[in-house]
Design a protein around this motif. Structure first.
Motif: not given
Ligand code: PML
Length: 248
Positions: A71, A175, A179
């Motif tokens: 990611v 993060s 995602s």
């Protein structure tokens, strides 16, 4: 193969709703890193500024490399604000821009500001109605994530003037969260009494606000604003169980 290492420390009776959460940490590491990482987590749990832990849970579990998802790390922006009120207004603006309805933003901020103690995980809140969607006092703990290349990450952060553990860990978590399909945005401020900076994460940016909570408050938390028609079970499974490595 990598190892997921997870730590949670609490006070009081762990069998009573898991006790009062005081510390948690998450890593995905190689075998040779395991002893040092586990020892560091134990030290962190034992010598926490929020008091002595009565209960420390350290879990180590293998993760197959082929199951790990890559990611991209969110870019970081920092907004200096003169007061908590100004910080919260600026955060509201970003949440609304990310598609969260104003009433849901207001409900989320009220829920976070109204917590009586820090939660172990995040609250899930409907991005349109503001209704809380997770059904526990614990919240949803995001797990099984780390940075792919720690040195590159620390250099990347340091070039932007960031070096503290709060931001190091929060950007990795945000993060992964952003995602996930179904999350419109995240709002977070820390439970560290001395740390007043908080953030809003959107699918494209991690935006810090230099004041989001009162200095001295030991209560913090996170809210994930959930888009309509999201399969909650699938989302929670991704957040808790999908191993993810973040790339800068
Ligand atoms: C930052 O961007 O400076 C981190 C803000 C919040 C950290 C959350 C935490 O400490 O739990």
């Amino acid at each position: 193969m990598l190892y997921s290492v997870r730590m949670r420390a609490a006070q009081g009776d762990a069998h009573e709703k898991g006790g009062k959460h005081i510390s948690g940490a998450e890593r995905l590491v190689r075998q040779e890193q395991l002893p040092a990482v586990a020892a560091a987590m134990l030290r962190r749990a034992l010598f926490h500024s929020r008091g002595t832990a009565d209960f420390i849970n350290l879990t180590v579990e293998t993760v197959l490399k082929e199951n790990i998802q890559a990611v991209a790390c969110l870019p970081i922006a920092t907004v200096a604000v003169p007061s908590i009120a100004a910080g919260r207004v600026a955060a509201q603006v970003e949440l609304i821009k990310a598609g969260v309805a104003p009433a849901a933003v207001a409900a989320g901020i009220k829920a976070l500001a109204g917590l009586k103690e820090s939660l172990r995980g995040a609250m899930l809140v409907d991005a349109q109605t503001g209704v809380r969607l997770d059904n526990g006092e614990r919240g949803i703990r995001v797990s099984r994530m780390d940075i792919a290349d720690e040195q590159a990450y620390l250099c990347w952060l340091s070039r932007q003037g960031h070096s503290n553990i709060h931001i190091q860990e929060a950007v990795v978590l945000a993060s992964k969260v952003m995602s996930a399909s179904g999350v419109a945005a995240e709002l977070c401020w820390s439970d560290d009494p001395e740390y007043v900076t908080g953030y809003v994460a959107t699918p494209t940016l991690y935006i810090r606000f230099t004041q989001l909570k009162p200095y001295g408050s030991p209560i913090g938390g996170r809210i994930f604003f959930i888009k309509e028609n999201t399969d909650l079970e699938q989302l929670v499974h991704y957040l808790q169980y999908q191993p993810v490595l973040i790339n800068v």
